[in-house]
Design a protein around this motif. Structure first.
Motif, PDB file in Angstrom:
ATOM      1  N   MET A 167       0.832  -1.204   0.000  1.00 27.38           N
ATOM      2  CA  MET A 167       0.000   0.000   0.000  1.00 27.38           C
ATOM      3  C   MET A 167       0.870   1.259   0.000  1.00 27.38           C
ATOM      4  O   MET A 167       0.578   2.228  -0.695  1.00 27.38           O
ATOM      5  CB  MET A 167      -0.939   0.004   1.208  1.00 27.38           C
ATOM      6  CG  MET A 167      -2.095  -0.992   1.111  1.00 27.38           C
ATOM      7  SD  MET A 167      -3.186  -0.902   2.538  1.00 27.38           S
ATOM      8  CE  MET A 167      -3.838   0.756   2.356  1.00 27.38           C
ATOM      9  N   LEU A 168       1.952   1.222   0.806  1.00 27.49           N
ATOM     10  CA  LEU A 168       2.844   2.375   0.874  1.00 27.49           C
ATOM     11  C   LEU A 168       3.510   2.623  -0.479  1.00 27.49           C
ATOM     12  O   LEU A 168       3.620   3.772  -0.932  1.00 27.49           O
ATOM     13  CB  LEU A 168       3.906   2.150   1.953  1.00 27.49           C
ATOM     14  CG  LEU A 168       4.927   3.279   2.129  1.00 27.49           C
ATOM     15  CD1 LEU A 168       4.239   4.576   2.525  1.00 27.49           C
ATOM     16  CD2 LEU A 168       5.978   2.888   3.167  1.00 27.49           C
ATOM     17  N   ARG A 169       3.947   1.543  -1.138  1.00 25.44           N
ATOM     18  CA  ARG A 169       4.583   1.673  -2.441  1.00 25.44           C
ATOM     19  C   ARG A 169       3.601   2.235  -3.465  1.00 25.44           C
ATOM     20  O   ARG A 169       3.947   3.085  -4.280  1.00 25.44           O
ATOM     21  CB  ARG A 169       5.115   0.308  -2.901  1.00 25.44           C
ATOM     22  CG  ARG A 169       5.922   0.383  -4.201  1.00 25.44           C
ATOM     23  CD  ARG A 169       6.705  -0.900  -4.485  1.00 25.44           C
ATOM     24  NE  ARG A 169       5.827  -2.062  -4.612  1.00 25.44           N
ATOM     25  CZ  ARG A 169       5.752  -3.039  -3.713  1.00 25.44           C
ATOM     26  NH1 ARG A 169       6.487  -2.994  -2.612  1.00 25.44           N
ATOM     27  NH2 ARG A 169       4.933  -4.057  -3.893  1.00 25.44           N
ATOM     28  N   HIS A 170       2.348   1.750  -3.428  1.00 24.58           N
ATOM     29  CA  HIS A 170       1.321   2.239  -4.346  1.00 24.58           C
ATOM     30  C   HIS A 170       1.038   3.718  -4.089  1.00 24.58           C
ATOM     31  O   HIS A 170       0.839   4.502  -5.030  1.00 24.58           O
ATOM     32  CB  HIS A 170       0.046   1.422  -4.179  1.00 24.58           C
ATOM     33  CG  HIS A 170      -1.069   1.831  -5.102  1.00 24.58           C
ATOM     34  ND1 HIS A 170      -0.953   1.784  -6.477  1.00 24.58           N
ATOM     35  CD2 HIS A 170      -2.302   2.325  -4.846  1.00 24.58           C
ATOM     36  CE1 HIS A 170      -2.072   2.217  -7.033  1.00 24.58           C
ATOM     37  NE2 HIS A 170      -2.906   2.559  -6.050  1.00 24.58           N
ATOM     38  N   TYR A 171       1.048   4.111  -2.803  1.00 19.71           N
ATOM     39  CA  TYR A 171       0.809   5.515  -2.440  1.00 19.71           C
ATOM     40  C   TYR A 171       1.922   6.406  -2.995  1.00 19.71           C
ATOM     41  O   TYR A 171       1.666   7.457  -3.588  1.00 19.71           O
ATOM     42  CB  TYR A 171       0.731   5.646  -0.919  1.00 19.71           C
ATOM     43  CG  TYR A 171       0.389   7.044  -0.434  1.00 19.71           C
ATOM     44  CD1 TYR A 171      -0.926   7.502  -0.491  1.00 19.71           C
ATOM     45  CD2 TYR A 171       1.363   7.904   0.066  1.00 19.71           C
ATOM     46  CE1 TYR A 171      -1.257   8.772  -0.047  1.00 19.71           C
ATOM     47  CE2 TYR A 171       1.046   9.172   0.507  1.00 19.71           C
ATOM     48  CZ  TYR A 171      -0.274   9.595   0.445  1.00 19.71           C
ATOM     49  OH  TYR A 171      -0.596  10.867   0.873  1.00 19.71           O
ATOM     50  N   ILE A 172       3.168   5.968  -2.814  1.00 24.07           N
ATOM     51  CA  ILE A 172       4.306   6.748  -3.296  1.00 24.07           C
ATOM     52  C   ILE A 172       4.312   6.813  -4.822  1.00 24.07           C
ATOM     53  O   ILE A 172       4.574   7.867  -5.415  1.00 24.07           O
ATOM     54  CB  ILE A 172       5.625   6.134  -2.780  1.00 24.07           C
ATOM     55  CG1 ILE A 172       5.700   6.274  -1.251  1.00 24.07           C
ATOM     56  CG2 ILE A 172       6.835   6.807  -3.429  1.00 24.07           C
ATOM     57  CD1 ILE A 172       6.858   5.539  -0.629  1.00 24.07           C
TER      58      ILE A 172
ATOM     59  N   PHE B  56      -5.984   8.555   0.832  1.00 24.80           N
ATOM     60  CA  PHE B  56      -6.541   7.704  -0.219  1.00 24.80           C
ATOM     61  C   PHE B  56      -6.809   8.377  -1.559  1.00 24.80           C
ATOM     62  O   PHE B  56      -6.970   7.693  -2.565  1.00 24.80           O
ATOM     63  CB  PHE B  56      -7.849   7.057   0.277  1.00 24.80           C
ATOM     64  CG  PHE B  56      -7.664   6.139   1.446  1.00 24.80           C
ATOM     65  CD1 PHE B  56      -7.019   4.918   1.286  1.00 24.80           C
ATOM     66  CD2 PHE B  56      -8.116   6.486   2.701  1.00 24.80           C
ATOM     67  CE1 PHE B  56      -6.843   4.056   2.359  1.00 24.80           C
ATOM     68  CE2 PHE B  56      -7.943   5.638   3.789  1.00 24.80           C
ATOM     69  CZ  PHE B  56      -7.297   4.421   3.614  1.00 24.80           C
ATOM     70  N   GLU B  57      -6.867   9.723  -1.600  1.00 20.26           N
ATOM     71  CA  GLU B  57      -7.300  10.352  -2.856  1.00 20.26           C
ATOM     72  C   GLU B  57      -6.298  10.134  -3.991  1.00 20.26           C
ATOM     73  O   GLU B  57      -6.694   9.760  -5.098  1.00 20.26           O
ATOM     74  CB  GLU B  57      -7.548  11.852  -2.663  1.00 20.26           C
ATOM     75  CG  GLU B  57      -8.145  12.493  -3.920  1.00 20.26           C
ATOM     76  CD  GLU B  57      -8.611  13.909  -3.690  1.00 20.26           C
ATOM     77  OE1 GLU B  57      -9.797  14.178  -3.913  1.00 20.26           O
ATOM     78  OE2 GLU B  57      -7.786  14.748  -3.285  1.00 20.26           O
ATOM     79  N   MET B  58      -5.018  10.374  -3.762  1.00 18.84           N
ATOM     80  CA  MET B  58      -4.029  10.216  -4.832  1.00 18.84           C
ATOM     81  C   MET B  58      -3.993   8.779  -5.377  1.00 18.84           C
ATOM     82  O   MET B  58      -4.053   8.581  -6.598  1.00 18.84           O
ATOM     83  CB  MET B  58      -2.648  10.642  -4.347  1.00 18.84           C
ATOM     84  CG  MET B  58      -2.426  12.152  -4.342  1.00 18.84           C
ATOM     85  SD  MET B  58      -2.453  12.917  -5.980  1.00 18.84           S
ATOM     86  CE  MET B  58      -0.894  12.347  -6.655  1.00 18.84           C
ATOM     87  N   PRO B  59      -3.904   7.743  -4.510  1.00 14.90           N
ATOM     88  CA  PRO B  59      -3.931   6.373  -5.049  1.00 14.90           C
ATOM     89  C   PRO B  59      -5.237   6.052  -5.773  1.00 14.90           C
ATOM     90  O   PRO B  59      -5.232   5.354  -6.789  1.00 14.90           O
ATOM     91  CB  PRO B  59      -3.761   5.488  -3.806  1.00 14.90           C
ATOM     92  CG  PRO B  59      -3.130   6.370  -2.796  1.00 14.90           C
ATOM     93  CD  PRO B  59      -3.665   7.746  -3.061  1.00 14.90           C
ATOM     94  N   LEU B  60      -6.369   6.576  -5.237  1.00 16.94           N
ATOM     95  CA  LEU B  60      -7.667   6.312  -5.866  1.00 16.94           C
ATOM     96  C   LEU B  60      -7.722   6.904  -7.265  1.00 16.94           C
ATOM     97  O   LEU B  60      -8.159   6.231  -8.214  1.00 16.94           O
ATOM     98  CB  LEU B  60      -8.797   6.891  -4.997  1.00 16.94           C
ATOM     99  CG  LEU B  60     -10.217   6.769  -5.564  1.00 16.94           C
ATOM    100  CD1 LEU B  60     -10.635   5.304  -5.678  1.00 16.94           C
ATOM    101  CD2 LEU B  60     -11.213   7.558  -4.709  1.00 16.94           C
ATOM    102  N   ILE B  61      -7.277   8.148  -7.410  1.00 16.52           N
ATOM    103  CA  ILE B  61      -7.308   8.806  -8.718  1.00 16.52           C
ATOM    104  C   ILE B  61      -6.346   8.120  -9.684  1.00 16.52           C
ATOM    105  O   ILE B  61      -6.651   7.940 -10.874  1.00 16.52           O
ATOM    106  CB  ILE B  61      -6.974  10.300  -8.584  1.00 16.52           C
ATOM    107  CG1 ILE B  61      -8.033  11.014  -7.740  1.00 16.52           C
ATOM    108  CG2 ILE B  61      -6.883  10.956  -9.953  1.00 16.52           C
ATOM    109  CD1 ILE B  61      -9.455  10.854  -8.246  1.00 16.52           C
ATOM    110  N   ALA B  62      -5.163   7.730  -9.181  1.00 17.49           N
ATOM    111  CA  ALA B  62      -4.198   7.014 -10.031  1.00 17.49           C
ATOM    112  C   ALA B  62      -4.797   5.722 -10.572  1.00 17.49           C
ATOM    113  O   ALA B  62      -4.560   5.341 -11.725  1.00 17.49           O
ATOM    114  CB  ALA B  62      -2.922   6.710  -9.239  1.00 17.49           C
TER     115      ALA B  62
END
Length: 402
Positions: A1-6, A265-271
């Motif tokens: 999750m952290l990697r996906h967030y970054i 959650f917004e940045m990963p969700l939009i990505a």
């Protein structure tokens, strides 16, 4: 999750990062705004009716500023508009604290917010210039993240300033931070230093924004979305307190949940959503419906836990609708002058603030909370219908242009 967030931040240009930092400094400094009603009642002893009119002049200033900023962005460029707005807003914050009569407060705050919000459409145009076409939605989301962080930090710092040196300290800090944001912009985003990455071609003989019927319908639907969304910052907190007997501390935690969800959650969700085949208008429709559902839930059960579920669903709707709505507006602006298009976009939300808060209060006073939530749900249905119409018109345009 952290990697996906970054990874969701990867690919954004350094100019977008600097623009986000400038936005963060500016919004964190805007700490007068959350305490404005308290300042007017406690410090200046205005009545609630007078405060209402001052807030109306505040909203009208925002509306006028958005229009003016759009016009100036097309005439003199986004850089000069943003820089001028930051420095003049800083000076205005330092001056406005010395006005104490009712009419002088109305006029001074109208001028202050008009100058401040003139930068809003210019920020959108700058973001378009500094973003690659494929990164625009994520870039917009990143700026929203900076705005939310600023709005979260600002009130906390503002409360400490009021407790230690009084309300006048807010005006000084707000003014100085705006000027600092301007200085940062000169050092990092000067036109001679910043490279424009948007290579999309703007067509000749641009379409005036007000003649773009599809865009106008889209803005009406967004104004309706803003109308129901602003209830979460005016009537919903009253509902928490009066109907569910929540303390100010618990109400604050519920509202803080909104900012926390957006931050994580917004940045990963939009990505993730950018990779789907759903159109931008399709995402805005989904966000609108989710926000409407959050009002329906308040009618279903008196269980207090539904408030948390409702806030999560409303925040999810906000996270989906706003970034893709911004991106659609920027794409549409390629048909004409970007400043004018984004000026109208900003004005649609100014209208929501002018009418949304007051109308919600009046509905509650005359018809009660449940009927107000039913009315908000009906607004969602109308807005969704208009967005479907926009989606059909865009599809027809794409077929015609083939």
């Amino acid at each position: 999750m952290l990697r996906h967030y970054i990874n969701s931040f990867s690919g954004l240009s350094k100019e977008v990062w600097w623009l986000a930092l400038i936005t963060l400094i500016n919004r964190a400094g805007a700490m007068v705004i959350p305490f404005l009603s308290l300042y007017l009642t406690d410090n200046l002893n205005f009545s609630l009716e007078q405060v209402g009119w001052i807030m109306t002049s505040f909203g009208l200033g925002s509306f006028f500023g958005a229009w003016l900023g759009g016009k100036l962005s097309d005439k003199i460029g986004y850089y000069k508009v943003i820089l001028g707005s930051l420095f003049l807003t800083g000076a205005s914050f330092l001056i406005v604290q010395y006005f104490t009569s009712f009419w002088s407060i109305c006029i001074s705050f109208f001028v202050l917010i008009a100058i401040a919000d003139a930068a809003r459409p210019a920020f959108f145009v700058a973001l378009s210039a500094y973003s690659k076409p494929e990164n625009k939605t994520r870039s917009l989301t990143f700026i929203r993240l900076a705005i939310n962080l600023g709005f979260s930090a600002g009130p906390a710092i503002g409360g400490l300033i009021i407790a230690s040196i009084g309300y006048y300290g807010l005006f000084w800090v707000d003014g100085i931070t705006c000027i600092i944001a301007g200085l940062v912009m000169i050092q990092t985003l000067h036109p001679k230093k910043a490279k424009e990455l948007d290579k999309e071609i703007v067509i000749e003989n641009p379409t005036p924004a007000y003649r773009d019927t599809t865009y106008i319908i889209f803005l009406i639907s967004l104004a309706l979305f803003g109308f129901i969304f602003v209830q979460y910052f005016s009537t919903i907190p009253l509902y928490y307190k009066e109907i569910h007997q929540l303390s100010e501390e618990k109400i604050g935690l519920l509202l803080a949940l909104n900012g926390a969800l957006i931050f994580f959650f917004e940045m990963p969700l939009i990505a993730y959503l950018e990779k789907t085949k759903i159109s931008k208008t399709g995402h805005v429709i989904s966000g609108f419906i989710l926000t409407g559902i959050s009002f329906i839930l308040l009618l279903v059960t008196p269980w207090a836990g539904i408030l948390i579920i409702g806030m999560i669903i409303a925040t999810l709707g906000e996270m989906v609708a706003f970034p893709f709505g911004n991106a659609f507006a920027l794409d549409r602006a390629k048909k004409g002058r970007q400043g004018a298009y984004m000026g109208l976009y900003s004005m649609s939300f100014s209208l929501a603030h002018i009418f949304g808060h007051n109308s919600g209060m009046q509905f509650i006073d005359n018809f009660g909370y449940n009927n107000t939530w039913i009315f908000m749900t009906s607004i969602m249905v109308l807005g969704t219908f208009l967005l479907v119409l926009v989606k059909l018109r865009v599809r027809k345009e794409s077929i015609t242009n083939i």
